[in-house]
Design a protein around this motif. Structure first.
Motif, PDB file in Angstrom:
ATOM      1  N   GLY A 421     -21.191  62.368  34.066  1.00 32.17           N
ATOM      2  CA  GLY A 421     -22.006  62.760  32.925  1.00 32.17           C
ATOM      3  C   GLY A 421     -22.967  63.882  33.220  1.00 32.17           C
ATOM      4  N   TYR A 447     -27.537  60.510  26.529  1.00 36.07           N
ATOM      5  CA  TYR A 447     -26.644  59.464  26.014  1.00 36.07           C
ATOM      6  C   TYR A 447     -25.247  59.554  26.620  1.00 36.07           C
ATOM      7  CZ  TYR A 447     -30.315  58.863  22.537  1.00 36.07           C
ATOM      8  OH  TYR A 447     -31.524  58.653  21.928  1.00 36.07           O
ATOM      9  N   VAL A 448     -24.953  60.695  27.274  1.00 35.95           N
ATOM     10  CA  VAL A 448     -23.630  60.821  27.895  1.00 35.95           C
ATOM     11  C   VAL A 448     -23.544  60.021  29.189  1.00 35.95           C
ATOM     12  CG1 VAL A 448     -23.311  63.120  26.917  1.00 35.95           C
ATOM     13  CG2 VAL A 448     -24.188  62.899  29.251  1.00 35.95           C
ATOM     14  N   ASP A 450     -23.103  57.089  31.621  1.00 28.89           N
ATOM     15  CA  ASP A 450     -22.408  55.805  31.497  1.00 28.89           C
ATOM     16  C   ASP A 450     -21.589  55.566  32.758  1.00 28.89           C
ATOM     17  OD1 ASP A 450     -21.467  53.526  29.680  1.00 28.89           O
ATOM     18  OD2 ASP A 450     -19.564  54.410  30.312  1.00 28.89           O
ATOM     19  N   ASN A 452     -19.194  52.954  32.803  1.00 30.47           N
ATOM     20  CA  ASN A 452     -18.123  52.036  32.414  1.00 30.47           C
ATOM     21  C   ASN A 452     -16.757  52.698  32.318  1.00 30.47           C
ATOM     22  OD1 ASN A 452     -19.752  49.683  32.190  1.00 30.47           O
ATOM     23  ND2 ASN A 452     -20.555  50.456  30.245  1.00 30.47           N
ATOM     24  N   LYS A 455     -17.309  57.464  27.961  1.00 32.17           N
ATOM     25  CA  LYS A 455     -18.420  57.490  27.002  1.00 32.17           C
ATOM     26  C   LYS A 455     -18.126  58.569  25.967  1.00 32.17           C
ATOM     27  CE  LYS A 455     -22.551  56.109  25.612  1.00 32.17           C
ATOM     28  NZ  LYS A 455     -23.759  56.226  26.451  1.00 32.17           N
ATOM     29  N   GLU A 456     -18.200  58.189  24.696  1.00 28.58           N
ATOM     30  CA  GLU A 456     -18.027  59.132  23.591  1.00 28.58           C
ATOM     31  C   GLU A 456     -19.359  59.271  22.856  1.00 28.58           C
ATOM     32  OE1 GLU A 456     -15.075  57.061  21.374  1.00 28.58           O
ATOM     33  OE2 GLU A 456     -13.415  58.129  22.298  1.00 28.58           O
ATOM     34  N   VAL A 457     -19.758  60.506  22.592  1.00 25.99           N
ATOM     35  CA  VAL A 457     -21.041  60.756  21.932  1.00 25.99           C
ATOM     36  C   VAL A 457     -20.867  61.911  20.960  1.00 25.99           C
ATOM     37  CG1 VAL A 457     -23.493  61.285  22.271  1.00 25.99           C
ATOM     38  CG2 VAL A 457     -22.250  60.051  24.040  1.00 25.99           C
TER      39      VAL A 457
END
Length: 576
Positions: A421, A447-448, A450, A452, A455-457
């Motif tokens: 990210g 917010y990017v 992540d 896991n 991540k979609e933003v």
């Protein structure tokens, strides 16, 4: 909860967990070799055996669940004898020439054998050796392999590349490239995750430390080191330093003590990469009707190998920006050579990376644009630590010293390149400025972040709505590329990192048994960025100076020649 006893101690543990997990919860050590939680729980090595009272046979603690009232012995004479025999049998098919092994001192087999007091090998040795291309960045030593299958499972289940497979059977069983192919003929991305999950030295990076020592011995070279963002989070782990002691500035001192004439921060060229990549993205947005989206980031050579082999039709959508490593090499061998008043061939540039695929990248023939080889050698963090130790440098006694200028100044945006990210977040900070003329809040795009996998933003910049994706780990990347190809999803900008958690979890990082430290290392980089006053690549004074004095402007003629590449021309491998 269930009630059990381990070695006579009454314990309460959750239902449906294994004996190994129950023991670990209560700090009871059960040695093991093949076990990887959720990936490799096959009980093949038989080192983790335990005795259950009332049961004649021993069980593998890694895949035997606890039951109410179970009494377990992990160190009974029966267990110790079986464990010792099993290790001795493994050693009979393992080259135990430990001093020549890169994993000596950090080898699980060596540690367990020492703990069991094994000083003699009672069984006949049957050690196999398979030929291997010694120039390839990833080296497999069959004489070290203990057939634990970890590499097979990590490559299949996490990275989904299926490079490794089991061949033959019985006493002739061996692990080899799938289909008996040569490593240069198979779709290996050189991500190195098999290396960091191998318990012994059967998988290692190509050792280039002697190559660097030879350059030092030359005496006619200006020795220059550059240090990647994620290296500052891990370099002290195997040198006995705490994180607070293992500062980037102490590392600069250590590399000077080794003999480097100049030590630079590759985070500088991470900022340079952002200037080119963000400018490229903004230009694509301006010409959106004629462009094809998404644009993919291009700083991870493992990812580039992956897309070239698995999704070649998407290669034209890669950013043409080189990685920070290669941009740094081009600038050192051009602008900085000019500053020093020397020809590029007088400079020997060593790049210190958390990555094994960077060894491949610097060997790509079409990459060199300075008139000389832009990066002469790449050493992983593990190799760097060995180099420092071999020179007798006492890192604990070193005083901090700053990176050399002007290529030693970096922003927080450059720092976060080392974690998933980070490239996207840094690029969006500068893209926003290029579009609006103003700086966003530096945390506007966090917010990017992540860990896991994907991540979609969605963001809005000057009225334009952008859909962004950040993905790490080749298994996750494969799924995303399939979705993009099918047209089921659409993005404007996608960051891809081959290794889970990005460079912080790279294949060249220090190895710690049973621990995945990428996420923690990545958070260290994010915290560094948060504490910095300089957090935008376009405000880095050294970057401004570089464009003013030498490059001209982002995407300009000189910038394009030195800092961009055509990945379609990259050879996947060509032995020297």
């Amino acid at each position: 909860m269930v009630n059990i006893k381990i070695n006579g101690t009454a314990l309460q543990v959750p239902e449906n967990i294994t004996i190994l997990e129950a023991a670990k919860m209560h700090n009871i050590n059960i040695p093991h070799l093949c076990y990887l939680k959720d990936l490799n729980e096959i009980g093949a090595c038989r080192v983790c055996v335990a005795e259950i009272v009332g049961l004649d046979r021993l069980v593998a603690s890694c895949n035997t669940k606890v039951l109410e009232g179970m009494e377990i012995r992990t160190n009974s004479p029966k267990v110790r004898q079986a464990r010792k025999i099993n290790i001795e049998l493994l050693l009979s098919q393992h080259s135990a020439r430990c001093p020549e092994c890169a994993r000596s001192g950090n080898c699980e087999l060596q540690s367990i054998a020492n703990n069991l007091g094994i000083t003699e090998f009672p069984y006949h040795e049957d050690i196999k050796h398979l030929d291997w291309d010694q120039e390839f960045p990833l080296i497999r030593k069959d004489e070290k392999c203990i057939k634990c299958m970890r590499c097979v499972q990590v490559c299949e289940k996490v990275q989904q590349m299926n490079v490794w497979d089991v061949a033959k059977s019985g006493s002739q069983t061996l692990v080899d490239c799938r289909g008996g192919k040569d490593i240069t003929e198979i779709n290996c991305t050189v991500c190195g995750q098999c290396i960091t999950h191998c318990p012994v030295g059967a998988l290692v990076e190509r050792d280039d430390t002697q190559k660097v020592r030879d350059a030092f011995a030359d005496g006619d070279k200006i020795m220059i080191a550059s240090v990647a963002p994620a290296v500052r989070t891990s370099w002290g782990e195997q040198l006995g330093l705490t994180h607070d002691e293992a500062t980037a500035t102490r590392l600069a001192s250590a590399l000077r003590a080794v003999g480097f004439d100049y030590v630079f921060d590759t985070d500088f060229s991470a900022d340079l990469t952002i200037m080119e990549e963000a400018s490229e993205f903004v230009e694509k947005l301006k010409n959106a009707k004629r462009e094809k989206f998404p644009m993919f980031t291009s700083c991870c050579p493992g990812w580039i190998r992956f897309i070239k082999m698995e999704f070649p039709d998407l290669v034209p959508q890669l950013s043409s920006a080189k990685s920070p490593q290669q941009m740094f090499g081009a600038i050192i061998k051009s602008w900085y050579a000019q500053i020093l008043g020397v020809t590029p061939d007088k400079i020997y540039h060593v790049s210190f990376m958390p990555c094994t695929a960077k060894k491949y990248e610097c060997d790509v023939e079409c990459m060199n644009s300075s008139g000389a080889r832009d990066v002469d050698a790449v050493l992983t963090v593990r190799e760097m630590d060995r180099l420092i130790r071999s020179e007798g440098v006492n890192v604990k006694d070193l005083q901090d010293s700053e990176f050399d200028k002007p290529l030693g100044t970096a922003s927080g945006a450059g720092h976060i390149f080392g974690t998933t990210g980070g490239v996207m977040e840094a690029a969006l900070r500068t893209a926003y400025n290029l579009v609006t003329g103003k700086n966003p809040d530096p945390d506007a795009f966090n917010y990017v972040r992540d860990y896991n996998g994907l991540k979609e933003v969605e963001f809005e910049i000057a009225g334009a709505k952008l859909k962004i994706a950040v993905v790490h780990g080749l298994g996750n990347i494969r799924k995303l590329c399939e979705e993009i190809q099918s047209g089921r999803v659409h993005y404007d900008f996608v960051e891809c990192m081959a290794c889970p958690t990005g460079c912080a979890g790279g294949g060249g990082q220090p190895i710690h048994e049973g621990e995945e430290l990428g996420e923690g290392r990545g958070k260290i980089l994010l915290d560094m960025d948060k504490k910095m006053t300089l957090r935008f690549s376009h405000e880095n004074p050294s970057i401004i100076q570089c464009y003013k004095e030498y490059l001209g402007k982002p995407l300009g003629e000189k910038s394009h020649h030195l800092l961009h590449t055509d990945q379609s021309k990259w050879e996947l491998w060509k032995s020297k």
